[in-house]
Design a protein around this motif. Structure first.
Motif, PDB file in Angstrom:
ATOM      1  N   THR A  35       2.229  -6.201 -11.589  1.00 25.75           N
ATOM      2  CA  THR A  35       0.985  -5.125 -10.515  1.00 25.75           C
ATOM      3  C   THR A  35       0.141  -5.528  -8.653  1.00 25.75           C
ATOM      4  O   THR A  35       0.216  -5.422  -8.036  1.00 25.75           O
ATOM      5  CB  THR A  35       0.416  -4.475 -11.603  1.00 25.75           C
ATOM      6  OG1 THR A  35       0.812  -4.440 -12.819  1.00 25.75           O
ATOM      7  CG2 THR A  35      -1.279  -4.133 -10.501  1.00 25.75           C
ATOM      8  N   SER A  36      -0.107  -6.996  -9.180  1.00 18.92           N
ATOM      9  CA  SER A  36      -0.638  -7.647  -8.586  1.00 18.92           C
ATOM     10  C   SER A  36       0.057  -7.946  -6.786  1.00 18.92           C
ATOM     11  O   SER A  36      -0.180  -8.238  -5.993  1.00 18.92           O
ATOM     12  CB  SER A  36      -0.891  -8.866  -8.969  1.00 18.92           C
ATOM     13  OG  SER A  36      -2.448  -8.739  -9.799  1.00 18.92           O
ATOM     14  N   ASP A  38       2.808  -6.283  -6.282  1.00 16.17           N
ATOM     15  CA  ASP A  38       2.725  -5.195  -5.716  1.00 16.17           C
ATOM     16  C   ASP A  38       1.264  -4.570  -4.889  1.00 16.17           C
ATOM     17  O   ASP A  38       2.304  -4.773  -4.030  1.00 16.17           O
ATOM     18  CB  ASP A  38       3.160  -3.766  -6.201  1.00 16.17           C
ATOM     19  CG  ASP A  38       4.626  -3.751  -7.231  1.00 16.17           C
ATOM     20  OD1 ASP A  38       5.579  -4.489  -6.400  1.00 16.17           O
ATOM     21  OD2 ASP A  38       4.557  -3.086  -7.958  1.00 16.17           O
ATOM     22  N   ALA A  39       0.490  -4.797  -5.507  1.00 18.12           N
ATOM     23  CA  ALA A  39      -1.014  -5.451  -4.481  1.00 18.12           C
ATOM     24  C   ALA A  39      -0.576  -5.276  -2.631  1.00 18.12           C
ATOM     25  O   ALA A  39      -0.854  -4.942  -1.959  1.00 18.12           O
ATOM     26  CB  ALA A  39      -2.176  -4.509  -5.045  1.00 18.12           C
ATOM     27  N   ALA A  40      -0.374  -7.016  -3.460  1.00 11.56           N
ATOM     28  CA  ALA A  40      -0.199  -7.614  -1.808  1.00 11.56           C
ATOM     29  C   ALA A  40       0.955  -7.142  -1.063  1.00 11.56           C
ATOM     30  O   ALA A  40       0.543  -7.686   0.356  1.00 11.56           O
ATOM     31  CB  ALA A  40      -0.047  -8.990  -2.222  1.00 11.56           C
ATOM     32  N   ALA A  42       1.836  -4.420  -0.722  1.00 10.78           N
ATOM     33  CA  ALA A  42       1.137  -2.912   0.357  1.00 10.78           C
ATOM     34  C   ALA A  42       0.403  -3.892   0.750  1.00 10.78           C
ATOM     35  O   ALA A  42       0.171  -2.932   2.611  1.00 10.78           O
ATOM     36  CB  ALA A  42       0.966  -1.920  -1.361  1.00 10.78           C
ATOM     37  N   LYS A  43      -0.207  -4.569   1.327  1.00 11.55           N
ATOM     38  CA  LYS A  43      -1.590  -4.851   1.798  1.00 11.55           C
ATOM     39  C   LYS A  43      -0.726  -5.734   3.057  1.00 11.55           C
ATOM     40  O   LYS A  43      -1.324  -5.397   4.730  1.00 11.55           O
ATOM     41  CB  LYS A  43      -2.461  -5.475   1.151  1.00 11.55           C
ATOM     42  CG  LYS A  43      -3.709  -5.781   1.656  1.00 11.55           C
ATOM     43  CD  LYS A  43      -4.798  -7.518   1.130  1.00 11.55           C
ATOM     44  CE  LYS A  43      -5.478  -6.287   0.473  1.00 11.55           C
ATOM     45  NZ  LYS A  43      -6.660  -7.100   0.145  1.00 11.55           N
TER      46      LYS A  43
END
Length: 70
Positions: A35-36, A38-40, A42-43
């Protein structure tokens, strides 16, 4: 069943239960890390889009031709 066999069986069952708990803990941690990650990602994609947009603005306004009065 003899006492020795019962003791060994209990020990093995305990060992298996501990391994199952460890595997579940590791699985949960891996899910959090995905999850982390994927968020990174995307950022980073959003930041790259912003950089490209800013580069486009700079390229459009950065003309190397001298002004007409030269």
């Amino acid at each position: 069943m003899t006492q020795e066999l019962q003791t060994r069986l209990d020990s093995l069952e305990t060992h298996v239960a501990e391994q199952e708990r460890t595997i579940q803990d590791m699985s949960d941690e891996m899910a959090k890390q995905w999850t982390s990650l994927d968020a990174a990602a995307a950022k980073i994609d959003r930041l790259l889009d912003r950089i490209r947009a800013l580069e486009g603005q700079i390229d459009a306004s950065d003309d190397d031709t001298p002004p007409p009065h030269y």
